[in-house]
Scaffold this active site. Structure first.
Site, PDB file in Angstrom:
ATOM      1  N   MET A  27      50.053  47.062  36.519  1.00 30.26           N
ATOM      2  CA  MET A  27      50.065  47.508  35.126  1.00 30.26           C
ATOM      3  C   MET A  27      50.755  48.875  35.028  1.00 30.26           C
ATOM      4  O   MET A  27      50.638  49.563  34.014  1.00 30.26           O
ATOM      5  CB  MET A  27      48.646  47.575  34.571  1.00 30.26           C
ATOM      6  CG  MET A  27      47.959  46.203  34.581  1.00 30.26           C
ATOM      7  SD  MET A  27      46.643  46.053  33.369  1.00 30.26           S
ATOM      8  CE  MET A  27      45.538  47.344  33.897  1.00 30.26           C
ATOM      9  N   HIS A  34      49.386  51.447  44.802  1.00 30.46           N
ATOM     10  CA  HIS A  34      50.381  50.420  44.474  1.00 30.46           C
ATOM     11  C   HIS A  34      51.495  50.401  45.523  1.00 30.46           C
ATOM     12  O   HIS A  34      51.978  49.340  45.921  1.00 30.46           O
ATOM     13  CB  HIS A  34      51.036  50.720  43.120  1.00 30.46           C
ATOM     14  CG  HIS A  34      50.109  50.688  41.942  1.00 30.46           C
ATOM     15  ND1 HIS A  34      49.730  51.817  41.268  1.00 30.46           N
ATOM     16  CD2 HIS A  34      49.507  49.649  41.310  1.00 30.46           C
ATOM     17  CE1 HIS A  34      48.943  51.482  40.253  1.00 30.46           C
ATOM     18  NE2 HIS A  34      48.783  50.177  40.251  1.00 30.46           N
ATOM     19  N   LYS A 146      40.873  47.188  46.417  1.00 30.66           N
ATOM     20  CA  LYS A 146      40.229  48.019  45.374  1.00 30.66           C
ATOM     21  C   LYS A 146      39.618  47.141  44.280  1.00 30.66           C
ATOM     22  O   LYS A 146      38.541  47.415  43.778  1.00 30.66           O
ATOM     23  CB  LYS A 146      41.293  48.956  44.795  1.00 30.66           C
ATOM     24  CG  LYS A 146      41.028  49.539  43.438  1.00 30.66           C
ATOM     25  CD  LYS A 146      40.043  50.665  43.516  1.00 30.66           C
ATOM     26  CE  LYS A 146      39.900  51.471  42.250  1.00 30.66           C
ATOM     27  NZ  LYS A 146      40.026  50.768  41.003  1.00 30.66           N
ATOM     28  N   ASP A 147      40.357  46.099  43.899  1.00 27.51           N
ATOM     29  CA  ASP A 147      39.864  45.151  42.893  1.00 27.51           C
ATOM     30  C   ASP A 147      39.462  43.865  43.617  1.00 27.51           C
ATOM     31  O   ASP A 147      40.123  42.825  43.500  1.00 27.51           O
ATOM     32  CB  ASP A 147      40.950  44.899  41.841  1.00 27.51           C
ATOM     33  CG  ASP A 147      41.325  46.184  41.132  1.00 27.51           C
ATOM     34  OD1 ASP A 147      40.575  46.617  40.261  1.00 27.51           O
ATOM     35  OD2 ASP A 147      42.362  46.785  41.481  1.00 27.51           O
ATOM     36  N   SER A 183      44.932  54.254  38.376  1.00 32.80           N
ATOM     37  CA  SER A 183      45.676  54.804  37.244  1.00 32.80           C
ATOM     38  C   SER A 183      44.716  55.492  36.281  1.00 32.80           C
ATOM     39  O   SER A 183      45.075  56.445  35.599  1.00 32.80           O
ATOM     40  CB  SER A 183      46.426  53.690  36.511  1.00 32.80           C
ATOM     41  OG  SER A 183      47.218  52.966  37.430  1.00 32.80           O
ATOM     42  N   ARG A 184      43.486  55.003  36.222  1.00 30.83           N
ATOM     43  CA  ARG A 184      42.509  55.552  35.272  1.00 30.83           C
ATOM     44  C   ARG A 184      41.960  56.912  35.701  1.00 30.83           C
ATOM     45  O   ARG A 184      41.323  57.590  34.897  1.00 30.83           O
ATOM     46  CB  ARG A 184      41.355  54.569  35.064  1.00 30.83           C
ATOM     47  CG  ARG A 184      41.759  53.328  34.273  1.00 30.83           C
ATOM     48  CD  ARG A 184      40.553  52.476  33.888  1.00 30.83           C
ATOM     49  NE  ARG A 184      40.887  51.453  32.923  1.00 30.83           N
ATOM     50  CZ  ARG A 184      41.131  50.167  33.218  1.00 30.83           C
ATOM     51  NH1 ARG A 184      41.089  49.758  34.473  1.00 30.83           N
ATOM     52  NH2 ARG A 184      41.438  49.303  32.261  1.00 30.83           N
TER      53      ARG A 184
HETATM   54  P1  AMP Z   1      46.772  47.708  38.526  1.00 27.87           P
HETATM   55  O1  AMP Z   1      48.069  48.356  38.185  1.00 27.87           O
HETATM   56  O2  AMP Z   1      45.594  48.629  38.414  1.00 27.87           O
HETATM   57  O3  AMP Z   1      46.584  46.380  37.844  1.00 27.87           O
HETATM   58  O4  AMP Z   1      46.846  47.369  40.073  1.00 27.87           O
HETATM   59  C1  AMP Z   1      47.879  46.601  40.613  1.00 27.87           C
HETATM   60  C2  AMP Z   1      47.536  46.214  42.021  1.00 27.87           C
HETATM   61  O5  AMP Z   1      47.368  47.399  42.803  1.00 27.87           O
HETATM   62  C3  AMP Z   1      46.224  45.440  42.101  1.00 27.87           C
HETATM   63  O6  AMP Z   1      46.357  44.412  43.079  1.00 27.87           O
HETATM   64  C4  AMP Z   1      45.251  46.488  42.558  1.00 27.87           C
HETATM   65  O7  AMP Z   1      44.148  45.966  43.277  1.00 27.87           O
HETATM   66  C5  AMP Z   1      46.112  47.357  43.468  1.00 27.87           C
HETATM   67  N1  AMP Z   1      45.554  48.682  43.597  1.00 27.87           N
HETATM   68  C6  AMP Z   1      45.209  49.541  42.610  1.00 27.87           C
HETATM   69  N2  AMP Z   1      44.665  50.672  43.124  1.00 27.87           N
HETATM   70  C7  AMP Z   1      44.650  50.508  44.472  1.00 27.87           C
HETATM   71  C8  AMP Z   1      44.205  51.317  45.570  1.00 27.87           C
HETATM   72  N3  AMP Z   1      43.664  52.513  45.397  1.00 27.87           N
HETATM   73  N4  AMP Z   1      44.361  50.832  46.817  1.00 27.87           N
HETATM   74  C9  AMP Z   1      44.915  49.601  47.023  1.00 27.87           C
HETATM   75  N5  AMP Z   1      45.354  48.799  46.032  1.00 27.87           N
HETATM   76  C10 AMP Z   1      45.223  49.245  44.780  1.00 27.87           C
END
Ligand code: AMP
Length: 277
Positions: A27, A34, A146-147, A183-184
């Site tokens: 996102m 990321h 993380k998720d 990101s948050r």
């Molecule tokens: P998002 O942009 O938050 O939807 O995350 C995109 C991808 O990056 C998802 O697969 C998340 O699980 C991964 N991600 C986000 N934060 C982390 C982190 N701190 N460590 C590893 N992967 C992450």
């Protein structure tokens, strides 16, 4: 590095690409968490596709879709450095045109944890990821631990619907003080940023208890809860010890377990987890 703003441009790239394609859906508002996914995709594939799409259908009506941080210029510069081949930035209008009516619902594993606090969230996630998979046709797709629940949902979807790709999950990237990158985190003021370290402290406590031989999930949950309760800025949504694969709540830790939690620090909702194995 190519930028595809439309689905047609993305598909045109895919038709021309030979060899394996590694795909990292995001996102945006990228950070090192990321980039670890992108680096692994780069190491394992001929071509790397990253999508940036703040997916409206995975946000609840009172959630932060409108205020979710966005900085595409910065993201593109970071992705260029990682030798990304193509960044896919579709619009919400093209992803969900008028008359859009088809959804992917993964059952069971979506019912607990995030699913119970964010109704409809995983329906939005599974649907958008399925759509992106159809557009990108990746050989491998990369998701962060993380998720953890999201990664499980995607794995279930790929297996159940016989999608022709491999799902790879990579470890959580943390700040020096243990806070999981997100990101948050940008929402946190300095006091809240300090308070946010309580999530990793609670997970570390769970790890230590488990390492010392504690197998009562209730004891671990209670100790974590009582530690977090001592942080005045923290408000717990859940503290959970589940089977790492089914996400069923455990009473005894007698198999690989996921210790996970969701905590509000001020207005910011943070999640984190570790595996006890
Ligand atoms: P998002 O942009 O938050 O939807 O995350 C995109 C991808 O990056 C998802 O697969 C998340 O699980 C991964 N991600 C986000 N934060 C982390 C982190 N701190 N460590 C590893 N992967 C992450």
């Amino acid at each position: 590095m190519q930028i595809a703003k439309s689905i047609a441009e993305m598909k045109a790239f895919r038709v021309k690409s030979h060899g394996s394609v590694g795909f990292v859906p995001t996102m945006g508002y990228l950070h090192q968490g990321h980039l670890v996914l992108v680096k692994q995709a780069r190491a394992e594939n001929s071509a790397v596709v990253v999508s940036i799409f703040v997916n409206p259908t995975q946000f609840g009506p009172t959630e932060d879709f409108k205020t979710y941080p966005r900085d595409t210029e910065r993201d593109l510069a970071m992705l260029e450095k990682e030798k990304t081949d193509i960044v896919f930035t579709p619009s919400a209008e093209e992803m969900y045109p008028e008359g859009f009516n088809s959804w992917v619902e993964v059952e069971k594993v979506t019912e607990r944890l995030e699913g119970s606090y964010r109704p409809g969230h995983f329906k939005g996630v599974a649907t958008v990821v399925a759509k992106l998979f159809n557009m990108v046709e990746p050989t491998r797709a990369y998701f962060g631990q993380k998720d953890a629940q999201q990664a499980l949902v995607i794995k279930n979807m790929v297996a159940d619907l016989n999608m022709n790709l491999e799902v790879i999950v990579t470890p959580t990237v943390r700040e020096n003080d243990g806070l999981a990158m997100s990101s948050r985190n940008v929402y946190l003021n300095p006091q809240e940023r300090q308070a946010a370290t309580i999530l990793f402290k609670a997970l570390t406590m769970a790890q230590n208890l488990w390492d010392k031989g504690e197998t009562s999930a209730e004891t671990v949950r209670q100790q974590m809860t009582s530690l977090i309760s001592r942080e005045p800025l923290a408000e717990i949504e859940y503290v959970s010890i589940t089977d790492a694969n089914t996400l069923e709540e455990l009473s005894t830790i007698d198999r690989p377990a996921l210790a996970s939690l969701a905590v509000r620090i001020g207005k910011t909702r943070l999640i984190d987890n570790i595996i006890l194995a």
